[in-house]
Design an enzyme around this catalytic site. Structure first.
Site, PDB file in Angstrom:
ATOM      1  N   ASP A  52       0.865  -1.179   0.000  1.00  0.00           N
ATOM      2  CA  ASP A  52       0.000   0.000   0.000  1.00  0.00           C
ATOM      3  C   ASP A  52       0.906   1.235   0.000  1.00  0.00           C
ATOM      4  O   ASP A  52       1.794   1.362   0.846  1.00  0.00           O
ATOM      5  CB  ASP A  52      -0.862  -0.022   1.272  1.00  0.00           C
ATOM      6  CG  ASP A  52      -2.259   0.489   1.025  1.00  0.00           C
ATOM      7  OD1 ASP A  52      -2.374   1.569   0.427  1.00  0.00           O
ATOM      8  OD2 ASP A  52      -3.228  -0.174   1.440  1.00  0.00           O
ATOM      9  N   ASP A 101      -3.020   4.663  -2.289  1.00  0.00           N
ATOM     10  CA  ASP A 101      -4.046   5.269  -1.447  1.00  0.00           C
ATOM     11  C   ASP A 101      -4.462   6.651  -1.977  1.00  0.00           C
ATOM     12  O   ASP A 101      -3.594   7.488  -2.264  1.00  0.00           O
ATOM     13  CB  ASP A 101      -3.447   5.395  -0.034  1.00  0.00           C
ATOM     14  CG  ASP A 101      -4.467   5.720   1.018  1.00  0.00           C
ATOM     15  OD1 ASP A 101      -5.336   4.877   1.279  1.00  0.00           O
ATOM     16  OD2 ASP A 101      -4.395   6.831   1.584  1.00  0.00           O
ATOM     17  N   GLU A 121      -6.398   4.132  -5.893  1.00  0.00           N
ATOM     18  CA  GLU A 121      -7.714   4.358  -5.273  1.00  0.00           C
ATOM     19  C   GLU A 121      -8.232   5.697  -5.766  1.00  0.00           C
ATOM     20  O   GLU A 121      -7.612   6.722  -5.513  1.00  0.00           O
ATOM     21  CB  GLU A 121      -7.574   4.355  -3.748  1.00  0.00           C
ATOM     22  CG  GLU A 121      -8.917   4.418  -3.044  1.00  0.00           C
ATOM     23  CD  GLU A 121      -8.827   4.805  -1.566  1.00  0.00           C
ATOM     24  OE1 GLU A 121      -9.772   4.547  -0.817  1.00  0.00           O
ATOM     25  OE2 GLU A 121      -7.805   5.399  -1.168  1.00  0.00           O
ATOM     26  N   HIS A 138     -11.254  -2.927   3.276  1.00  0.00           N
ATOM     27  CA  HIS A 138     -11.163  -2.583   4.703  1.00  0.00           C
ATOM     28  C   HIS A 138     -11.936  -1.315   5.074  1.00  0.00           C
ATOM     29  O   HIS A 138     -12.006  -0.969   6.251  1.00  0.00           O
ATOM     30  CB  HIS A 138      -9.688  -2.417   5.069  1.00  0.00           C
ATOM     31  CG  HIS A 138      -9.057  -1.251   4.373  1.00  0.00           C
ATOM     32  ND1 HIS A 138      -8.871  -1.222   3.001  1.00  0.00           N
ATOM     33  CD2 HIS A 138      -8.624  -0.057   4.831  1.00  0.00           C
ATOM     34  CE1 HIS A 138      -8.331  -0.079   2.660  1.00  0.00           C
ATOM     35  NE2 HIS A 138      -8.176   0.651   3.755  1.00  0.00           N
ATOM     36  N   ASP A 139     -12.464  -0.605   4.093  1.00  0.00           N
ATOM     37  CA  ASP A 139     -13.236   0.613   4.373  1.00  0.00           C
ATOM     38  C   ASP A 139     -14.734   0.393   4.173  1.00  0.00           C
ATOM     39  O   ASP A 139     -15.519   1.316   4.396  1.00  0.00           O
ATOM     40  CB  ASP A 139     -12.818   1.738   3.405  1.00  0.00           C
ATOM     41  CG  ASP A 139     -11.385   2.201   3.622  1.00  0.00           C
ATOM     42  OD1 ASP A 139     -10.896   2.136   4.762  1.00  0.00           O
ATOM     43  OD2 ASP A 139     -10.753   2.633   2.631  1.00  0.00           O
TER      44      ASP A 139
HETATM   45  C1  NOJ Z   1      -8.111   5.345   2.038  1.00  0.00           C
HETATM   46  C2  NOJ Z   1      -7.824   4.150   2.881  1.00  0.00           C
HETATM   47  O1  NOJ Z   1      -8.349   3.013   2.264  1.00  0.00           O
HETATM   48  C3  NOJ Z   1      -8.426   4.422   4.241  1.00  0.00           C
HETATM   49  O2  NOJ Z   1      -8.431   3.283   5.072  1.00  0.00           O
HETATM   50  C4  NOJ Z   1      -7.652   5.564   4.854  1.00  0.00           C
HETATM   51  O3  NOJ Z   1      -8.255   5.935   6.077  1.00  0.00           O
HETATM   52  C5  NOJ Z   1      -7.630   6.785   3.941  1.00  0.00           C
HETATM   53  N1  NOJ Z   1      -7.382   6.457   2.573  1.00  0.00           N
HETATM   54  C6  NOJ Z   1      -6.546   7.735   4.367  1.00  0.00           C
HETATM   55  O4  NOJ Z   1      -5.283   7.188   4.118  1.00  0.00           O
END
Ligand code: NOJ
Length: 554
Positions: free
Chosen positions: A103, A205, A247, A321-322
């Site tokens: 990541d 990210d 992302e 994970h989000d």
């Molecule tokens: C996206 C990530 O997937 C998330 O978990 C994170 O809190 C934010 N970016 C900030 O890095």
């Protein structure tokens, strides 16, 4: 029916498995997952058949946002292990034909990163310009009304130097200044250092935010974004055949093509989130989830499948994970949990693109409902809970939002067996285990030949055996049906028809003309297998299947 021929890449028919290290497996029994734990489960992942692990951050970090706040990009957080263990993980994975994708979190660092520690010392510190600083307004207030995604202002006042710094996430995650070429060089050097260690690529990210133009109030898709990525490609992974996935919450198909058209030398693919955000409230977002609408969802899939067919590449995912657990969001967590988890897997894995499996998805793990807000750990859920309840949103309403879409749904420890703490750790886990681990766990799945796990294993294997799954054209069927997601894949005279019932109802379906009376071969199913179709079919709750057949050449 041939789609344009893409230059083949090793990651086209690969399947990626995402590991959230904190919650995967705790080898040293301190309640937090670690690298040694991951190594101990590589045989399991090999059995599943995946080729790539996307590893959420393991770098040194004060863990304000569970590692998405990095204080040293070239070291490992002590709770996760050591650099030597990380090197061992890369080597052990390689022995099983698994690549590790790291990541890359470079929109921001931790406030404990030495660059920021220096930057805060004085306005003329050599690192000052690594971050984004602005003068207060005349009355001392923040430079403007930018909000942080984690609640509150996006500006934090620094007493020592009398200026505000910018942060889009927590105030402990200051945004880097990508207008400074030194930041760019530092990041490139760090990326090469990891690539030299043999990693297979990067998940990037919130990469759409690095071209931000603060004074123009542009955050995503700034003018410098694509030039920055082209420069990054050239300086780092471009000549290394790596997988790169950005992302990009702000991506439209047009924008996704800018990133992933091979001719542009940027990234392999992006994660876009349109299929996720259509389930959110237009104003209050994820905290006020909307009723699930399959027709809308199908439109989004069809749009992306079609638009990126020739000059780009899709990432395919239900969860990460989000996000909430797929089976809770789109399937059924009761009677039809197993059937619906398999149906969701089939619906996604036959699409064109690279599928991502989030840890626990392969055994049909579900969302969690903790009674007390104190049992939650996620900085976003906690900050927003306190901000919104203080503003008058009732506790119950906010909890419903967290139950539906809070990030801890995906972060409860991986359920390995029905022993203490689901076999994740013998110490108290950092986040409570989902109480349903006694029923839903890896051991139970491996002991049941008909489990969700073996369904995933089969899908992953099929992708390797059936080039049409990777390269065939996508053709939607039954677009207006409210409960059934059906489509064809087509390559030369090869066809696959995929039919998925997204409801708990039995459905009598008139098949579209294209697939009436076909005689084929069953590829996968979650009830009985199908070979030959008539003009009508009765689908069981959450029934799903794929049939391969030959289309007579005209
Ligand atoms: C996206 C990530 O997937 C998330 O978990 C994170 O809190 C934010 N970016 C900030 O890095």
């Amino acid at each position: 029916m041939d789609s344009k021929v893409l230059a083949k890449k090793w990651w086209h028919n690969a399947v990626v498995y995402q590991i959230y290290p904190r919650s995967f497996c705790d080898a040293n029994n301190d309640g937090i997952g670690d690298i040694a734990g991951i190594i101990s489960k590589l045989d399991y992942l090999q059995q599943l058949g995946i080729n790539i692990i996307w590893l959420s951050p393991v770098y040194k970090s004060p863990m304000d946002d569970n590692g998405y706040d990095i204080s040293d990009y070239q070291d490992i957080a002590a709770e996760f292990g050591t650099l030597a263990e990380m090197e061992n993980l890369i080597a052990e994975a390689k022995q099983r034909d698994i690549q590790i994708v790291m990541d890359l979190v470079v929109n921001h660092t931790s406030d404990e990163h030495p660059w920021f520690v220096e930057a805060k010392k004085s306005k003329d510190n050599p690192y000052r310009d690594y971050y984004i600083w602005r003068q207060p307004q005349a009355d001392g207030s923040a430079p403007n009304d930018f909000h942080s995604y984690f609640g509150g202002s996006g500006w934090e006042f620094d007493e020592t130097t009398g200026e505000y710094y910018f942060h889009q996430f927590s105030k402990r995650q200051p945004d880097l200044n990508w207008e400074n070429p030194k930041v760019q060089t530092e990041v490139h050097n760090m990326m090469n250092w990891w690539l030299d260690k043999g990693i297979g690529g990067f998940r990037m990210d919130v990469i759409d935010l690095i071209g931000k133009e603060i004074d123009q109030k542009v955050m995503a898709n700034g003018a410098r974004l694509h030039p920055l990525l082209q420069e990054m490609n050239k300086a780092t992974f471009g000549h290394r055949d790596a997988l790169t996935v950005g992302e990009a919450w702000s991506a439209t198909p047009e924008i996704a093509k800018l990133y992933s058209d091979p001719a542009r030398n940027e990234l392999s693919m992006v994660f876009q989130f349109e299929h996720i955000t259509i389930g959110w409230h237009p104003q209050h977002g994820k905290w006020e989830p909307q009723a699930f609408d399959l027709i809308k969802l199908k439109k989004v899939f069809t749009k992306w499948q079609t638009e990126l067919a020739d000059n780009g590449w899709n990432s395919l995912f239900w969860d990460n994970h989000d996000l909430p657990r797929a089976v809770s969001k789109y399937g059924d967590t009761g009677e039809f949990r197993v059937e619906s988890a398999k149906m969701l897997a089939t619906a996604l894995h036959f699409l064109k693109g690279t599928p991502y499996v989030y840890q626990g998805e392969e055994i049909g793990m579900t969302n969690v409902r903790f009674d007390s807000i104190d049992d939650y750990q996620d900085i976003e859920s906690l900050n927003l809970y306190y901000e919104r309840t203080a503003a008058g949103v009732p506790h119950e309403k906010m909890m419903e939002g967290i139950y539906a879409n809070g990030r801890d749904n995906a972060r409860t420890p991986m359920q390995w067996n029905n022993e203490i703490n689901a076999g994740f750790s013998i110490a108290k886990p950092w986040l409570k285990v989902n109480p349903n681990y006694t029923e839903i766990n890896v051991q139970a799945a491996l002991n049941e030949p008909d489990s969700v796990f073996f369904h995933y294993q089969k899908l992953i294997k099929l992708r390797k055996e059936q080039p049409i799954m990777t390269y065939g054209q996508y053709i939607p069927l039954l677009e207006d049906h409210p409960d059934v997601f059906a489509y064809l894949r087509a390559q030369d005279d090869d066809r696959i028809v995929v039919i998925n019932n997204f409801s708990a109802k039995k459905i009598t379906l008139s098949l579209p003309a294209e697939v009436q009376y076909i005689k084929g071969q069953s590829l996968i199913s979650n009830y009985q297998s199908h070979h030959n179709l008539a003009d009508e079919i009765t689908l069981q709750p959450y029934e799903s299947f794929a049939v391969a057949y030959k289309q007579p050449m005209a």
